[in-house]
Design an enzyme around this catalytic site. Structure first.
Site, mmCIF file in Angstrom:
data_model
loop_
_atom_site.group_PDB
_atom_site.id
_atom_site.type_symbol
_atom_site.label_atom_id
_atom_site.label_comp_id
_atom_site.label_asym_id
_atom_site.label_seq_id
_atom_site.Cartn_x
_atom_site.Cartn_y
_atom_site.Cartn_z
ATOM 1 N N HIS A 1 -52.576 21.974 2.585
ATOM 2 C CA HIS A 1 -52.123 20.496 2.510
ATOM 3 C C HIS A 1 -53.445 19.565 2.669
ATOM 4 O O HIS A 1 -53.885 18.630 1.998
ATOM 5 C CB HIS A 1 -51.053 20.021 3.552
ATOM 6 N N HIS B 1 1.878 3.133 -3.187
ATOM 7 C CA HIS B 1 0.830 3.940 -4.145
ATOM 8 C C HIS B 1 1.141 5.255 -4.030
ATOM 9 O O HIS B 1 1.261 6.049 -5.030
ATOM 10 C CB HIS B 1 -0.423 3.719 -3.632
ATOM 11 N N ASP C 1 -7.494 -5.626 -5.029
ATOM 12 C CA ASP C 1 -7.119 -4.653 -5.987
ATOM 13 C C ASP C 1 -7.236 -5.004 -7.296
ATOM 14 O O ASP C 1 -7.372 -4.526 -8.119
ATOM 15 C CB ASP C 1 -5.629 -4.110 -5.918
ATOM 16 N N GLU D 1 -9.618 1.824 4.967
ATOM 17 C CA GLU D 1 -9.919 1.428 3.819
ATOM 18 C C GLU D 1 -9.933 0.028 3.293
ATOM 19 O O GLU D 1 -10.791 -0.699 3.083
ATOM 20 C CB GLU D 1 -9.299 2.307 2.655
ATOM 21 N N HIS D 2 -8.869 -0.680 3.796
ATOM 22 C CA HIS D 2 -8.504 -1.871 3.591
ATOM 23 C C HIS D 2 -8.162 -2.519 5.115
ATOM 24 O O HIS D 2 -7.279 -1.904 5.604
ATOM 25 C CB HIS D 2 -7.546 -2.397 2.844
ATOM 26 N N GLN E 1 0.722 -1.138 0.078
ATOM 27 C CA GLN E 1 -0.126 -0.066 0.146
ATOM 28 C C GLN E 1 0.792 1.186 0.136
ATOM 29 O O GLN E 1 0.606 2.043 -0.605
ATOM 30 C CB GLN E 1 -0.801 -0.074 1.227
#
Length: 442
Positions: A428, A269, A369, A335-336, A266
């Site tokens: 109404h 990235h 991924d 996230e993961h 990770q």
């Protein structure tokens, strides 16, 4: 290499945990003043402005925004057959998973003669953003297009930055992935200008109309995120994605070499990527640190990895036991999230907050991924506490259809009138009363 946060012997509150845990993130507000003029300029001047900004930022100006069909076909024809086969497998697995997410029309009979139908309608047209930058992301084409197709979206456009090395068109691997998925409209535009052009449309350089979209999805850098924030409301967006992140919850049964490899994967990235280990084993923490140092030194993007792993967003969190570890990862809301413990499936079942959960030693994040079948466009920066990853539902609108006959309305008319009067909205109530007033003709 990894910093440590020692929570042993403490019982921090949720608020204290959120302050104590490693967390990076980016300040989108800080770049809004830079991005806003770009968005406005593209709104006012369309493709010409978008291409101007592409020439400034990407150092190339394609002949048009829209990539010619022959360029897309050539990219597919020239793609390495092994990469083609891998993408086809990724597409097939993603399609199987996302096909099962389709929602059915539900009819609820509220009363005799009165029913509410909830039906799901796909968004008319979507813009799918695929970033460039540090890496090439044909997998992001798959993860965006497949759920949209399974939702029944009829019109797609993929936007990806122009590449000086490829004639001003997006990377051939991205174009090839589009071809494999049957997407024939691709725009050679990236960054904030791409988001603005997707949202507002405009005229192409040859005068053809670039149709705006109704929803924009896909990850991007902080400028893309800021632009999505600025156009939200004009169009829908999936999320404001931040830098990628992984958390690993592990005990002394875990393999430190596996954990180190996953943390590094990770960090590869982005220099802002977050890699966090949560464990009750100091011995494992030491072993992982040793493995990280050894493996990171030999990886291709060693400098980028080292910057990410030594940043404030990465580190090791020591806890007293598994229960404390569960509290930590739920507050972190990664996230993961990998579970590398005894009875990993049972532990995973207790997690409330994560974008995606990877169970046991043979489900690394990199599987997700590419080829797990799950979606890799996931909530970041703790937003997994309230948000979901990209799915078929992202591309559907739930619409209620109310169908009452006269008798059914009559049974509830008094309650409607009473509530309307309680809210001081008598008209109404009158709208109901008038349906039961006998009209006379003269």
């Amino acid at each position: 290499m990894l910093s440590r946060t020692d929570l042993r012997g403490t019982t921090p509150t949720a608020a204290q945990l959120r302050r104590a845990l490693p967390r990076g993130g980016t300040d989108v507000n800080a770049v809004l003043s830079t991005v806003s003029p770009v968005v406005q300029d593209v709104k006012d001047h369309g493709a010409s402005a978008a291409l101007d900004y592409g020439e400034r930022f990407d150092k190339v100006r394609p002949a048009s925004v829209r990539v010619p069909a022959e360029v897309i076909a050539e990219a597919a024809a020239n793609l390495d057959p092994a990469v083609t086969a891998a993408l086809q497998e990724s597409i097939a697995r993603a399609r199987v998973v996302h096909a099962d997410q389709r929602r059915s029309t539900v009819t609820t009979q509220v009363a005799p003669g009165g029913q509410v139908v909830e039906k799901w309608i796909p968004v008319r047209r979507v813009g799918l953003y695929v970033p460039g930058g540090n890496a090439v992301y044909p997998s992001s084409v798959v993860m965006n297009v497949v759920p949209a197709q399974e939702a029944g979206v009829a019109s797609f456009v993929v936007a990806s930055p122009p590449q000086a090395d490829f004639g001003g068109w997006p990377h051939p691997a991205v174009l090839a992935a589009c071809a494999l998925l049957g997407v024939d409209e691709v725009w050679a535009v990236g960054g904030a200008q791409a988001v603005a052009l997707l949202a507002y449309g405009g005229q192409e350089v040859d005068g053809a109309e670039l149709d705006p979209v109704d929803l924009i999805t896909g990850p991007g850098n902080i400028y893309v995120t800021a632009a999505k924030r600025l156009v939200r409301g004009v169009v829908g967006i999936d999320s404001e994605a931040g830098p990628t992140e992984i958390a690993v919850l592990a005990d002394d049964s875990a393999d430190p070499a596996h954990i180190a490899a996953d943390l590094i994967s990770q960090a590869e990235h982005d220099v802002l990527a977050a890699s966090v280990l949560v464990t009750d084993s100091e011995a494992l923490a030491d072993a992982v640190d040793e493995q990280v140092a050894a493996q990171a030194a030999t990886t291709k993007h060693a400098e980028r990895v080292a910057t990410a792993l030594t940043g404030p967003q990465s580190g090791i969190v020591l806890v007293d036991d598994l229960e404390a570890g569960l509290r930590v990862v739920d507050e972190y809301a990664a996230e993961h999230l990998e579970i590398q413990t005894r009875d990993a499936a049972g532990v995973a079942d207790r997690i409330r907050n994560a974008g995606a959960i990877f169970v046991g030693p043979y489900a690394p994040v990199s599987l997700g991924d590419y080829c797990a079948g799950s979606n890799h466009v996931l909530p970041t920066s703790g937003s997994a506490r309230f948000a979901s990853g990209l799915s078929v539902q992202t591309f559907l609108k739930g619409v209620h259809v109310i169908d009452y006959d006269q008798a059914a309305l009559r049974t509830v008319a008094d309650q409607v009138i009473t509530l309307a009067e309680a809210e001081d909205l008598p008209a109404h109530g009158d709208a109901v009363k008038r349906r039961f007033i006998r009209r006379t003709t003269t």
